[in-house]
Write an enzyme that holds these catalytic residues in place. Structure first.
Site, PDB file in Angstrom:
ATOM      1  N   TYR A   1     -10.775   0.917  10.704  1.00 50.13           N
ATOM      2  CA  TYR A   1     -12.031   1.220  10.009  1.00 50.13           C
ATOM      3  C   TYR A   1     -12.372   0.252   8.877  1.00 50.13           C
ATOM      4  O   TYR A   1     -13.352   0.461   8.182  1.00 50.13           O
ATOM      5  CB  TYR A   1     -12.058   2.660   9.507  1.00 50.13           C
ATOM      6  CG  TYR A   1     -10.903   3.124   8.640  1.00 50.13           C
ATOM      7  CD1 TYR A   1     -10.843   2.780   7.300  1.00 50.13           C
ATOM      8  CD2 TYR A   1      -9.904   3.930   9.154  1.00 50.13           C
ATOM      9  CE1 TYR A   1      -9.804   3.219   6.502  1.00 50.13           C
ATOM     10  CE2 TYR A   1      -8.858   4.382   8.371  1.00 50.13           C
ATOM     11  CZ  TYR A   1      -8.810   4.022   7.044  1.00 50.13           C
ATOM     12  OH  TYR A   1      -7.784   4.458   6.257  1.00 50.13           O
ATOM     13  N   LYS A   2     -11.560  -0.770   8.700  1.00 52.92           N
ATOM     14  CA  LYS A   2     -11.872  -1.755   7.646  1.00 52.92           C
ATOM     15  C   LYS A   2     -12.643  -2.923   8.291  1.00 52.92           C
ATOM     16  O   LYS A   2     -13.800  -2.756   8.694  1.00 52.92           O
ATOM     17  CB  LYS A   2     -10.578  -2.189   6.967  1.00 52.92           C
ATOM     18  CG  LYS A   2      -9.859  -1.026   6.255  1.00 52.92           C
ATOM     19  CD  LYS A   2      -8.567  -1.493   5.608  1.00 52.92           C
ATOM     20  CE  LYS A   2      -7.792  -0.338   5.004  1.00 52.92           C
ATOM     21  NZ  LYS A   2      -8.454   0.255   3.827  1.00 52.92           N
TER      22      LYS A   2
ATOM     23  N   PHE B   1       0.858  -1.191   0.000  1.00 57.63           N
ATOM     24  CA  PHE B   1       0.000   0.000   0.000  1.00 57.63           C
ATOM     25  C   PHE B   1       0.893   1.239   0.000  1.00 57.63           C
ATOM     26  O   PHE B   1       1.826   1.354   0.798  1.00 57.63           O
ATOM     27  CB  PHE B   1      -0.924   0.004   1.219  1.00 57.63           C
ATOM     28  CG  PHE B   1      -1.950   1.097   1.145  1.00 57.63           C
ATOM     29  CD1 PHE B   1      -2.939   1.055   0.170  1.00 57.63           C
ATOM     30  CD2 PHE B   1      -1.914   2.176   2.010  1.00 57.63           C
ATOM     31  CE1 PHE B   1      -3.888   2.067   0.072  1.00 57.63           C
ATOM     32  CE2 PHE B   1      -2.857   3.192   1.916  1.00 57.63           C
ATOM     33  CZ  PHE B   1      -3.845   3.136   0.945  1.00 57.63           C
TER      34      PHE B   1
ATOM     35  N   ARG C   1     -12.463  -4.246  -7.072  1.00 52.95           N
ATOM     36  CA  ARG C   1     -12.145  -4.891  -5.794  1.00 52.95           C
ATOM     37  C   ARG C   1     -13.417  -5.148  -4.991  1.00 52.95           C
ATOM     38  O   ARG C   1     -14.226  -4.234  -4.808  1.00 52.95           O
ATOM     39  CB  ARG C   1     -11.190  -3.972  -5.025  1.00 52.95           C
ATOM     40  CG  ARG C   1     -10.575  -4.588  -3.814  1.00 52.95           C
ATOM     41  CD  ARG C   1      -9.537  -3.673  -3.228  1.00 52.95           C
ATOM     42  NE  ARG C   1     -10.143  -2.519  -2.572  1.00 52.95           N
ATOM     43  CZ  ARG C   1      -9.575  -1.825  -1.583  1.00 52.95           C
ATOM     44  NH1 ARG C   1      -8.362  -2.149  -1.163  1.00 52.95           N
ATOM     45  NH2 ARG C   1     -10.185  -0.803  -1.035  1.00 52.95           N
TER      46      ARG C   1
ATOM     47  N   ASP D   1       1.995  -5.032   8.292  1.00 57.77           N
ATOM     48  CA  ASP D   1       0.824  -4.150   8.232  1.00 57.77           C
ATOM     49  C   ASP D   1      -0.399  -5.057   8.089  1.00 57.77           C
ATOM     50  O   ASP D   1      -0.526  -5.790   7.105  1.00 57.77           O
ATOM     51  CB  ASP D   1       0.956  -3.197   7.036  1.00 57.77           C
ATOM     52  CG  ASP D   1      -0.234  -2.243   6.920  1.00 57.77           C
ATOM     53  OD1 ASP D   1      -1.305  -2.531   7.500  1.00 57.77           O
ATOM     54  OD2 ASP D   1      -0.101  -1.220   6.221  1.00 57.77           O
TER      55      ASP D   1
END
Lengths: 420, 420
Positions: free
Chosen positions: B223-224, B129, B379, B198
């Protein structure tokens, strides 16, 4: 002697009196701790509930675009800018004060290293808020620089050809003493140093003119006089002459020129956006926006100038009443009497019992706070948005009773708490 | 061929089926973007409202002690720890993922510099990322180190006597490909490098065993898959063997051994608390606690193991249905078929139109997202807490219709947005 009637008369004449209605304040509480956590804006519960239910719950990921989440750091930053003498597009609301200080001090040191590498000293005040000193201590150790701490009155003398950056908090958290931002900035620039101002106890509390003072960097807090809620995001300002010169080291994707291009190489955004890092806590940001609304609501009534005028009247009154009504109880005054040197708080000293006196006042609904040190401090913040002159009278009367009747000596007021 | 009836039968047998009731999902939406922003836990509106009205509004500053605000980073951290194979007292919820990466990468580089100064390379994956790469790029430049980026399959070969730190995202944000955490950590340690994981797309999504894998550092997102709300605070874990060795540079007052002693000199707290920095956004933290509750609610039903089993069944089904029903429309599969190499998402590729196809699906209520690149990615995240097998069937049917009828070619689906 000042009477309760006198205080009520002052309230009756106060052009800002109606702004108190913008807040929900608990029954029976006189809140003199808005310098630590501002109270709840009346609009916040519904606004936050809407962000939770409609924006998060209903809009889901789409709300980044449709609810304006993406623009929040800049949109809130622009509103803060109007309170601190900064221009539109020069401020972002983001992260914590400590983290924002790390960003601007890093950038300032990079600029100093490029322009004047022989300057190896970061100068600050010994009684600066500790987190500022901790961040500076870490950066100085990492970069092999010296962190030099002096008393407030020694700053002018300490500025010399070795000074890279002068880092100060505008209004001292312990004493309420305020620096002359323009004069100190001028002196620092004359000595060749950059200046960082921490506005934690200034933004929304006193008039600030960053561009007028020609400051270099500033940071500040969202949850004190800006009434943004517990742990609200902080803010950061960088003078446009510096903003594009260096990357700050917290170079996360939100500081990228094209964050949603997802390129592996970093390319900083132009201007203040490069002082962002990661995704911001939107619910807390939403509450901060409500807090900013309360301060901006003073604009039609004279804005920061009118707020400042009332703040000085409130703190003058508090000092006078304490001296009239609490004389002989060993209280001292840590806050300067001169208006130009006073923020929006009054700090009293007492050799013994300061902590317990504050707890006894809290038990009576008069909420101030305690700050340990030599001497210990009883700290009272005065926010003109919601405080009445009458509140000041009652607060001092409670203080008088706590002292006169030795109430503070009760054991329950001596128990330590995690957060003081 | 798999039928809608088959999918409904799978739902009827699903032991996690009832957990969907923990969420408020908008009518008519099939939410396949929980890997970007988890949906609203049903408990969150009331819980956040209580934090706003009672804790902030009523308790004011007192809530730092009385409402448990002070303990939130550690209390939430302990709950996250149970999901990632970490011990109690080893995790704090705080700041953003990017900022937490800066902390642990700084610490890891300090440890490497002390123990093995000849090691001058930070190794990562080119398709990591981007924010991780940006943070690493900045730190490497500052410390005169090399950031070496390789493809996933080249990591083992690239580990050598020059490697200081291997920094990887466990599940790739673009492809959903998952590393074997234990094997990669073993290989890195064998080569003498420290490892940072991560867990942004892992925590709450796949089984993670940091202690079992003997990892060194980890960070992750709130928040995922943890459903903590927009921009919820992130988390950080440091193996106890490293936690007390170095200070991380964001040494704010909350990382101090005695933050409320207000001493001018920095003295770090023991353990993971030294990875805190400043005050945390309490309202967003409160929502995060509700999000963690939803994941922990799976514990009586088999916990992460059961979630993982259902996640693989959902993604298997999606792949199978896309191949059965959308054949001939130019879709490719970017996500590995092997279970051990797959996270909780499926990424499709298409030479042209990926962005518009995603927009056309969003207009139909099937929310996934688009990630630009070569190739562009459609995605889809599959969160077993609230997704039904039936949802997968309908999602693929919508995709089929969007493709078969050329719906995605409409101009409105080609308009760019700030956040994709």
């Amino acid at each position: 002697m000042t009477t309760l009637q006198d205080c009520r008369a002052l309230d009756a004449q106060d052009p800002l009196h109606g702004l108190r209605d913008l807040f929900t304040l608990p029954e029976g509480v006189i809140y003199l701790d808005g310098n630590s956590l501002g109270p709840l804006p009346k609009a916040a519960p519904d606004r936050v509930a809407r962000a939770v239910r409609e924006e998060w719950g209903g809009g889901l990921i789409r709300s980044w675009n449709t609810a304006g989440w993406y623009e929040m750091p800049g949109r809130l930053g622009d509103r803060i800018a109007t309170l601190i003498g900064a221009g539109a597009g020069e401020v972002v609301a983001t992260d914590s004060t400590s983290i924002n200080l790390f960003k601007v001090l890093s950038a300032a040191l990079s600029i100093a290293a490029a322009d004047a590498p022989q300057r190896r000293v970061v100068l600050s005040e010994r009684s600066n808020f500790p987190t500022d000193l901790y961040i500076a201590e870490g950066l100085c150790r990492e970069r092999g620089l010296e962190l030099k701490l002096v008393e407030a009155e020694g700053i002018a003398d300490a500025l010399d050809e070795r000074s890279a950056v002068l880092m100060l908090t505008h209004v001292n958290y312990r004493t309420g003493a305020m620096h002359d931002m323009a004069a100190v900035t001028r002196a620092a620039h004359a000595a060749g140093a950059l200046v960082i101002w921490d506005l934690a106890h200034s933004a929304g509390a006193v008039e600030v003119d960053l561009r007028g003072a020609d400051a270099d960097f500033a940071i500040g807090c969202g949850y004190k006089y800006l009434n943004g809620g517990p742990g609200a995001p902080a803010f950061v300002w960088v003078h446009p002459r510096h903003a594009d010169r260096f990357w700050q080291p917290l170079s996360g994707w939100w500081s990228h020129a094209a964050p949603f291009a997802f390129t592996p190489d970093y390319r900083p955004a132009a201007g203040i956006a490069r002082y962002l890092c990661g995704t911001q806590p939107i619910l807390s940001m939403t509450a901060l926006e409500c807090g900013l609304d309360t301060v901006l609501a003073a604009q039609p009534h004279g804005g920061m100038q009118a707020l400042r005028r009332k703040s000085l009247a409130l703190t003058d009154l508090f000092i006078a009443l304490v001296e009239e009504r609490c004389a002989g109880h060993g209280l001292g005054l840590a806050t300067p009497r001169a208006h130009a040197q006073r923020g929006s708080q009054v700090c009293l000293t007492r050799e013994q019992g300061a902590y317990a006196i504050v707890q006894a006042l809290v038990a009576r609904g008069v909420i101030g706070d305690f700050r340990a040190g030599i001497p210990d401090i009883l700290r009272f913040g005065f926010t003109p948005l919601y405080l009445r002159f009458e509140d000041v009278w009652h607060a001092v009367e409670h203080l008088r009773q706590v002292l006169a009747e030795g109430e503070w000596k009760r054991p329950e007021f001596h128990r330590q708490q995690a957060v003081t």
